[in-house]
Every structure is written in C-alpha cells, then in structure tokens.
Design a protein around this motif. Structure first.
Motif, PDB file in Angstrom:
ATOM      1  N   THR A 153     -11.134  -3.470  -1.628  1.00 10.78           N
ATOM      2  CA  THR A 153     -10.878  -2.035  -1.525  1.00 10.78           C
ATOM      3  C   THR A 153     -12.084  -1.216  -1.983  1.00 10.78           C
ATOM      4  O   THR A 153     -12.001   0.005  -2.039  1.00 10.78           O
ATOM      5  CB  THR A 153      -9.675  -1.621  -2.386  1.00 10.78           C
ATOM      6  OG1 THR A 153      -9.994  -1.859  -3.763  1.00 10.78           O
ATOM      7  CG2 THR A 153      -8.419  -2.359  -1.986  1.00 10.78           C
ATOM      8  N   VAL A 170       0.849  -1.188   0.000  1.00  4.04           N
ATOM      9  CA  VAL A 170       0.000   0.000   0.000  1.00  4.04           C
ATOM     10  C   VAL A 170       0.885   1.238   0.000  1.00  4.04           C
ATOM     11  O   VAL A 170       1.980   1.240   0.571  1.00  4.04           O
ATOM     12  CB  VAL A 170      -0.973   0.007   1.208  1.00  4.04           C
ATOM     13  CG1 VAL A 170      -0.232   0.084   2.535  1.00  4.04           C
ATOM     14  CG2 VAL A 170      -2.002   1.115   1.086  1.00  4.04           C
ATOM     15  N   GLU A 220     -10.693   3.852   1.558  1.00  4.27           N
ATOM     16  CA  GLU A 220      -9.631   4.523   2.312  1.00  4.27           C
ATOM     17  C   GLU A 220      -9.098   5.657   1.444  1.00  4.27           C
ATOM     18  O   GLU A 220      -8.350   5.422   0.496  1.00  4.27           O
ATOM     19  CB  GLU A 220      -8.471   3.575   2.607  1.00  4.27           C
ATOM     20  CG  GLU A 220      -8.838   2.379   3.413  1.00  4.27           C
ATOM     21  CD  GLU A 220      -7.678   1.410   3.443  1.00  4.27           C
ATOM     22  OE1 GLU A 220      -7.100   1.256   4.518  1.00  4.27           O
ATOM     23  OE2 GLU A 220      -7.352   0.837   2.388  1.00  4.27           O
ATOM     24  N   ASN A 239      -5.373   5.986  -0.449  1.00  3.86           N
ATOM     25  CA  ASN A 239      -4.603   4.743  -0.483  1.00  3.86           C
ATOM     26  C   ASN A 239      -4.667   4.081  -1.851  1.00  3.86           C
ATOM     27  O   ASN A 239      -5.730   3.972  -2.454  1.00  3.86           O
ATOM     28  CB  ASN A 239      -5.106   3.738   0.553  1.00  3.86           C
ATOM     29  CG  ASN A 239      -4.614   4.046   1.937  1.00  3.86           C
ATOM     30  OD1 ASN A 239      -3.941   5.045   2.172  1.00  3.86           O
ATOM     31  ND2 ASN A 239      -4.954   3.188   2.881  1.00  3.86           N
ATOM     32  N   TRP A 260      -3.379   0.389  -3.538  1.00  2.00           N
ATOM     33  CA  TRP A 260      -2.881  -0.956  -3.224  1.00  2.00           C
ATOM     34  C   TRP A 260      -2.263  -1.563  -4.472  1.00  2.00           C
ATOM     35  O   TRP A 260      -2.774  -1.399  -5.571  1.00  2.00           O
ATOM     36  CB  TRP A 260      -4.030  -1.833  -2.725  1.00  2.00           C
ATOM     37  CG  TRP A 260      -4.491  -1.424  -1.360  1.00  2.00           C
ATOM     38  CD1 TRP A 260      -5.448  -0.495  -1.057  1.00  2.00           C
ATOM     39  CD2 TRP A 260      -3.994  -1.904  -0.115  1.00  2.00           C
ATOM     40  NE1 TRP A 260      -5.575  -0.381   0.307  1.00  2.00           N
ATOM     41  CE2 TRP A 260      -4.696  -1.237   0.908  1.00  2.00           C
ATOM     42  CE3 TRP A 260      -3.018  -2.839   0.227  1.00  2.00           C
ATOM     43  CZ2 TRP A 260      -4.458  -1.476   2.249  1.00  2.00           C
ATOM     44  CZ3 TRP A 260      -2.794  -3.076   1.578  1.00  2.00           C
ATOM     45  CH2 TRP A 260      -3.501  -2.398   2.572  1.00  2.00           C
TER      46      TRP A 260
END
Length: 181
Positions: free
Chosen positions: A142, A39, A166, A169, A171
């Motif tokens: 996600t 991440v 999030e 963020n 990933w």
C-alpha cells in the motif's frame, strides 16, 4: 548492554513471544477467518469508529495469490522482523504501478519482490502503531510501513494501514500465530 526488561510489556510479549523466545513469533494471514483482509474508508489512528469495510475477504478468498505465503517473524531481542515471502507479494493496480512492476493487465497482482534478510520495527504502545523499517510492509503493498494496531493479543494481530497509493483507502489485515494454523 541491552536492557530487555524495557520491552517486557504485554504488547511486545504478544507480538514476539517474549525475550526468552529467541526465535521470535511468526504471524500469518488468518486465511480461514472471514474478514482477514479488507478495504474501507481510511480512518487511521484513534479515528476508528467501527465503520463497515467496503469489501471484506471471505475465508480462503485469496488462495490463488501469494498473500497466504507471507510470514512475519517478530523477535524481541534485537527488535527485528524477518519476512519470508517466497519471492512474491500481493497488490492491486495502484500498488503495482507504484512499485514499477511490469505485470500486464488490471486488477490484483502477484509481483516479484524479495525482502531484505531482516528489518527492524518500532512498536509505539501509546499510539498503538507498528512501524517497519526500510519500506517493509505486511505482504500487501500500500506504499506505507506504519500500521495502526486494532488488536494485539497472544492469538491475534489485527492491523489497519492507510494507503499511500490510493487516496482515502484503509486496508485491514488479521494475522494469527503460524503455530495456530
């Protein structure tokens, strides 16, 4: 009649094994490679500049989770993806809450999740994106089904997804063909 010659491109062939491979090509997390899961700041699209990740998973760093049981078979004929997950997916607290899972505690979680029998996908070779249908995701939740392709070769599928649960963020996931494991 379907004209499979339209999908006879290097990216489709790398992802699926080609139209002649009617069983498709199965991808799994490259668990034996440092950095197969990580991440960092969300970049997305063509904005990737090689910025280091905030956290990068070491080889076998998620053995205690369901992450390494995820399998994704991409079939060119019919443009379908078959996801095998043994009834669980891996996520963090934000993902768990978005899914409405009732697992107690904070941190990272395996939560019950049964995928559909199959999904379709769109491979956009101009924008280097892979989009899965019907809310499917690549084993780690996600809240997004669109992945930016960082690398797609016969031996590597390296993806980034910008998290919808999030803010900020991104990933990263590195997959390899199952038969190479």
């Amino acid at each position: 009649d379907d004209d499979m010659a339209l999908l006879d491109t290097p990216m489709y062939n790398a992802l699926t094994g080609g139209a002649a491979n009617l069983r498709g090509k199965t991808w799994v997390f490259d668990q034996y490679h440092d950095g197969h899961f990580g991440v960092g700041p969300a970049k997305g699209g063509g904005d990737y500049d090689g910025t280091p990740k905030w956290w990068s998973c070491p080889a076998n760093g998620k053995l205690e989770s369901s992450l390494y049981t995820q399998e994704f078979t991409f079939v060119q004929v019919g443009v379908k993806m078959i996801w095998k997950n043994n009834g669980k997916i891996y996520t963090n607290e934000a993902g768990k809450n978005d899914l409405g899972a009732t697992v107690p505690g904070a941190g990272d979680f395996d939560v019950e999740y049964t995928p559909k029998e199959s999904y379709t996908y769109t491979l956009d070779e101009i924008n280097n994106t892979l989009t899965l249908s019907d809310g499917a995701f690549m084993g780690h939740y996600t809240g997004s089904s669109t992945y930016f392709i960082r690398s797609l070769t016969e031996d590597e599928l390296y993806l980034e997804v910008v998290s919808n649960v999030e803010s900020g963020n991104g990933w990263w996931y590195r997959f390899v063909p199952k038969e190479k494991m």
